[in-house]
Design a protein around this motif. Structure first.
Motif, PDB file in Angstrom:
ATOM      1  N   ILE A  73       0.843  -1.198   0.000  1.00 38.96           N
ATOM      2  CA  ILE A  73       0.000   0.000   0.000  1.00 38.96           C
ATOM      3  C   ILE A  73       0.877   1.247   0.000  1.00 38.96           C
ATOM      4  O   ILE A  73       0.636   2.203  -0.750  1.00 38.96           O
ATOM      5  N   CYS A  74       1.915   1.237   0.838  1.00 40.27           N
ATOM      6  CA  CYS A  74       2.844   2.378   0.892  1.00 40.27           C
ATOM      7  C   CYS A  74       3.578   2.537  -0.436  1.00 40.27           C
ATOM      8  O   CYS A  74       3.773   3.661  -0.913  1.00 40.27           O
ATOM      9  N   TYR A  75       3.989   1.437  -1.010  1.00 41.68           N
ATOM     10  CA  TYR A  75       4.768   1.480  -2.256  1.00 41.68           C
ATOM     11  C   TYR A  75       3.974   2.165  -3.364  1.00 41.68           C
ATOM     12  O   TYR A  75       4.480   3.057  -4.048  1.00 41.68           O
ATOM     13  N   TRP A  76       2.740   1.749  -3.548  1.00 40.49           N
ATOM     14  CA  TRP A  76       1.951   2.245  -4.667  1.00 40.49           C
ATOM     15  C   TRP A  76       1.288   3.584  -4.400  1.00 40.49           C
ATOM     16  O   TRP A  76       0.878   4.277  -5.338  1.00 40.49           O
ATOM     17  N   ASN A  77       1.182   3.973  -3.134  1.00 35.56           N
ATOM     18  CA  ASN A  77       0.435   5.201  -2.807  1.00 35.56           C
ATOM     19  C   ASN A  77       1.230   6.190  -1.977  1.00 35.56           C
ATOM     20  O   ASN A  77       0.646   7.078  -1.359  1.00 35.56           O
ATOM     21  N   VAL A  78       2.556   6.060  -1.958  1.00 30.73           N
ATOM     22  CA  VAL A  78       3.358   6.901  -1.071  1.00 30.73           C
ATOM     23  C   VAL A  78       3.183   8.383  -1.368  1.00 30.73           C
ATOM     24  O   VAL A  78       3.218   9.217  -0.458  1.00 30.73           O
ATOM     25  N   SER A  79       2.962   8.752  -2.625  1.00 33.92           N
ATOM     26  CA  SER A  79       2.809  10.167  -2.958  1.00 33.92           C
ATOM     27  C   SER A  79       1.555  10.772  -2.320  1.00 33.92           C
ATOM     28  O   SER A  79       1.502  11.970  -2.051  1.00 33.92           O
ATOM     29  N   LEU A  80       0.554   9.933  -2.051  1.00 30.42           N
ATOM     30  CA  LEU A  80      -0.678  10.431  -1.425  1.00 30.42           C
ATOM     31  C   LEU A  80      -0.487  10.657   0.071  1.00 30.42           C
ATOM     32  O   LEU A  80      -1.159  11.502   0.664  1.00 30.42           O
ATOM     33  N   PHE A  81       0.422   9.893   0.684  1.00 32.69           N
ATOM     34  CA  PHE A  81       0.605   9.953   2.132  1.00 32.69           C
ATOM     35  C   PHE A  81       1.744  10.872   2.560  1.00 32.69           C
ATOM     36  O   PHE A  81       1.973  11.052   3.753  1.00 32.69           O
ATOM     37  N   SER A  82       2.459  11.443   1.613  1.00 36.18           N
ATOM     38  CA  SER A  82       3.690  12.184   1.932  1.00 36.18           C
ATOM     39  C   SER A  82       3.399  13.598   2.427  1.00 36.18           C
ATOM     40  O   SER A  82       3.712  14.587   1.766  1.00 36.18           O
ATOM     41  N   PHE A  83       2.823  13.691   3.612  1.00 37.67           N
ATOM     42  CA  PHE A  83       2.544  14.988   4.215  1.00 37.67           C
ATOM     43  C   PHE A  83       3.820  15.513   4.880  1.00 37.67           C
ATOM     44  O   PHE A  83       4.449  14.811   5.671  1.00 37.67           O
ATOM     45  N   LEU A  84       4.183  16.740   4.569  1.00 35.03           N
ATOM     46  CA  LEU A  84       5.466  17.280   5.007  1.00 35.03           C
ATOM     47  C   LEU A  84       5.616  17.303   6.521  1.00 35.03           C
ATOM     48  O   LEU A  84       6.708  17.069   7.043  1.00 35.03           O
ATOM     49  N   PHE A  85       4.540  17.581   7.255  1.00 40.86           N
ATOM     50  CA  PHE A  85       4.652  17.697   8.709  1.00 40.86           C
ATOM     51  C   PHE A  85       4.947  16.346   9.363  1.00 40.86           C
ATOM     52  O   PHE A  85       5.377  16.291  10.527  1.00 40.86           O
ATOM     53  N   LEU A  86       4.735  15.241   8.623  1.00 42.36           N
ATOM     54  CA  LEU A  86       5.028  13.917   9.163  1.00 42.36           C
ATOM     55  C   LEU A  86       6.445  13.439   8.835  1.00 42.36           C
ATOM     56  O   LEU A  86       6.876  12.390   9.321  1.00 42.36           O
ATOM     57  N   THR A  87       7.163  14.201   8.027  1.00 34.79           N
ATOM     58  CA  THR A  87       8.491  13.771   7.580  1.00 34.79           C
ATOM     59  C   THR A  87       9.447  13.471   8.733  1.00 34.79           C
ATOM     60  O   THR A  87      10.125  12.431   8.715  1.00 34.79           O
ATOM     61  N   PRO A  88       9.559  14.327   9.775  1.00 30.87           N
ATOM     62  CA  PRO A  88      10.473  14.004  10.881  1.00 30.87           C
ATOM     63  C   PRO A  88      10.135  12.677  11.571  1.00 30.87           C
ATOM     64  O   PRO A  88      11.030  11.910  11.925  1.00 30.87           O
ATOM     65  N   LEU A  89       8.839  12.402  11.748  1.00 34.87           N
ATOM     66  CA  LEU A  89       8.424  11.158  12.390  1.00 34.87           C
ATOM     67  C   LEU A  89       8.776   9.961  11.516  1.00 34.87           C
ATOM     68  O   LEU A  89       9.298   8.948  12.002  1.00 34.87           O
ATOM     69  N   VAL A  90       8.496  10.073  10.223  1.00 37.72           N
ATOM     70  CA  VAL A  90       8.805   8.984   9.297  1.00 37.72           C
ATOM     71  C   VAL A  90      10.309   8.739   9.243  1.00 37.72           C
ATOM     72  O   VAL A  90      10.765   7.589   9.215  1.00 37.72           O
ATOM     73  N   ARG A  91      11.076   9.820   9.247  1.00 38.59           N
ATOM     74  CA  ARG A  91      12.529   9.680   9.230  1.00 38.59           C
ATOM     75  C   ARG A  91      13.019   8.963  10.480  1.00 38.59           C
ATOM     76  O   ARG A  91      13.923   8.121  10.418  1.00 38.59           O
ATOM     77  N   LEU A  92      12.427   9.289  11.627  1.00 43.62           N
ATOM     78  CA  LEU A  92      12.815   8.652  12.880  1.00 43.62           C
ATOM     79  C   LEU A  92      12.479   7.163  12.865  1.00 43.62           C
ATOM     80  O   LEU A  92      13.316   6.323  13.229  1.00 43.62           O
ATOM     81  N   LEU A  93      11.259   6.821  12.435  1.00 41.23           N
ATOM     82  CA  LEU A  93      10.827   5.425  12.430  1.00 41.23           C
ATOM     83  C   LEU A  93      11.584   4.590  11.404  1.00 41.23           C
ATOM     84  O   LEU A  93      11.631   3.362  11.509  1.00 41.23           O
ATOM     85  N   ASN A  94      12.174   5.260  10.405  1.00 39.73           N
ATOM     86  CA  ASN A  94      12.896   4.538   9.367  1.00 39.73           C
ATOM     87  C   ASN A  94      14.416   4.634   9.565  1.00 39.73           C
ATOM     88  O   ASN A  94      15.182   4.225   8.701  1.00 39.73           O
ATOM     89  N   ASN A  95      14.831   5.157  10.710  1.00 41.09           N
ATOM     90  CA  ASN A  95      16.255   5.291  11.010  1.00 41.09           C
ATOM     91  C   ASN A  95      16.901   3.912  11.162  1.00 41.09           C
ATOM     92  O   ASN A  95      16.397   3.057  11.902  1.00 41.09           O
ATOM     93  N   ASP A  96      18.002   3.690  10.473  1.00 42.35           N
ATOM     94  CA  ASP A  96      18.653   2.383  10.490  1.00 42.35           C
ATOM     95  C   ASP A  96      19.030   1.947  11.897  1.00 42.35           C
ATOM     96  O   ASP A  96      18.798   0.794  12.289  1.00 42.35           O
ATOM     97  N   GLY A  97      19.631   2.846  12.663  1.00 42.65           N
ATOM     98  CA  GLY A  97      20.057   2.492  14.004  1.00 42.65           C
ATOM     99  C   GLY A  97      18.901   2.052  14.884  1.00 42.65           C
ATOM    100  O   GLY A  97      18.980   1.030  15.581  1.00 42.65           O
ATOM    101  N   ILE A  98      17.809   2.811  14.839  1.00 40.78           N
ATOM    102  CA  ILE A  98      16.636   2.482  15.652  1.00 40.78           C
ATOM    103  C   ILE A  98      16.043   1.146  15.233  1.00 40.78           C
ATOM    104  O   ILE A  98      15.683   0.300  16.065  1.00 40.78           O
ATOM    105  N   LEU A  99      15.953   0.920  13.917  1.00 37.27           N
ATOM    106  CA  LEU A  99      15.361  -0.322  13.423  1.00 37.27           C
ATOM    107  C   LEU A  99      16.231  -1.534  13.747  1.00 37.27           C
ATOM    108  O   LEU A  99      15.720  -2.591  14.127  1.00 37.27           O
ATOM    109  N   TYR A 100      17.553  -1.393  13.626  1.00 36.28           N
ATOM    110  CA  TYR A 100      18.433  -2.516  13.930  1.00 36.28           C
ATOM    111  C   TYR A 100      18.377  -2.885  15.407  1.00 36.28           C
ATOM    112  O   TYR A 100      18.317  -4.070  15.772  1.00 36.28           O
TER     113      TYR A 100
END
Length: 217
Positions: free
Chosen positions: A93-120
């Motif tokens: 769902i994210c792959y095909w619709n990411v442009s619809l969900f890409s709200f700028l105010f959520l970018t810091p949160l998404v960056r944090l949740l996708n941080n390599d160190g945190i995920l590992y």
């Protein structure tokens, strides 16, 4: 002419005459001049590096968010196979619709949740818990999900499938960047360019490169 721009933590982008590529392996088929032409004045307010970095963050958002979803579902007692299936469906769902969900105010949160160190670290702790609790099915499903998502195996397979069978007019990278430009343009009051013309140009350039690849084969 090429221009290499570096940022912290190893991320960098390379400007070329035919577009912009980044250290994350993403290629955007538009140039600095193209953005200046279609969203006049935007780069005076928002740096090109920030725009492209934002696009990169959202392009990879599905990997980290789907993995976090798997963690949450598995730890809440959901069947491991069902948790894995839901996580993989969420990724699609994210792959095909990411442009619809890409709200700028959520970018810091998404960056944090996708941080390599945190995920590992999170992955290691969750898998250790599964092993300690004798939840071996959840453990091995978690390993597979991690390989599919964080190593980008699923992303590469989906890219191949989309390019081979769907033949979308505008590549996913350019559709997302187009939306990022629109949202930044709206937030800065700079959306005065012809965005439809930009999209048409992106489609034309993408088709040109796709045709070039076909001829080489």
């Amino acid at each position: 002419m090429q221009k290499n721009t570096e940022e912290k933590k190893g991320w960098h982008m390379l400007e070329m005459e035919i577009g912009i590529t980044t250290s994350r392996g993403n290629w955007y088929r538009i140039t600095r001049d193209g953005i200046n032409k279609y969203v006049p004045g935007l780069l005076e307010e928002i740096s090109l590096e920030k725009i492209i970095r934002t696009a990169d963050i959202w392009l990879e958002s599905g990997n980290g968010l789907a993995l976090v979803l798997f963690f949450i579902l598995s730890l809440s007692g959901t069947d491991p196979y069902l948790s894995g299936a839901i996580a993989l469906m969420f990724y699609q769902i994210c792959y095909w619709n990411v442009s619809l969900f890409s709200f700028l105010f959520l970018t810091p949160l998404v960056r944090l949740l996708n941080n390599d160190g945190i995920l590992y670290v999170s992955q290691g702790l969750v898998l250790a818990y599964f092993s300690y609790s004798s939840m071996f099915t959840a453990f091995w499903v978690g390993v597979v999900i991690f390989l599919l998502l964080k190593v980008r195996i699923l992303g590469l397979l989906t890219d191949w499938f989309a390019d081979k069978f769907i033949k979308i007019k505008l590549p996913r990278t350019d559709r997302l960047l187009n939306m990022i430009l629109i949202r930044y343009g709206m937030s800065e009051g700079k959306l005065t360019g012809d965005m439809q013309r930009m999209e048409d140009d992106l489609i034309r350039i993408a088709n040109y490169h796709r045709k070039g690849k076909s001829e080489k084969k």
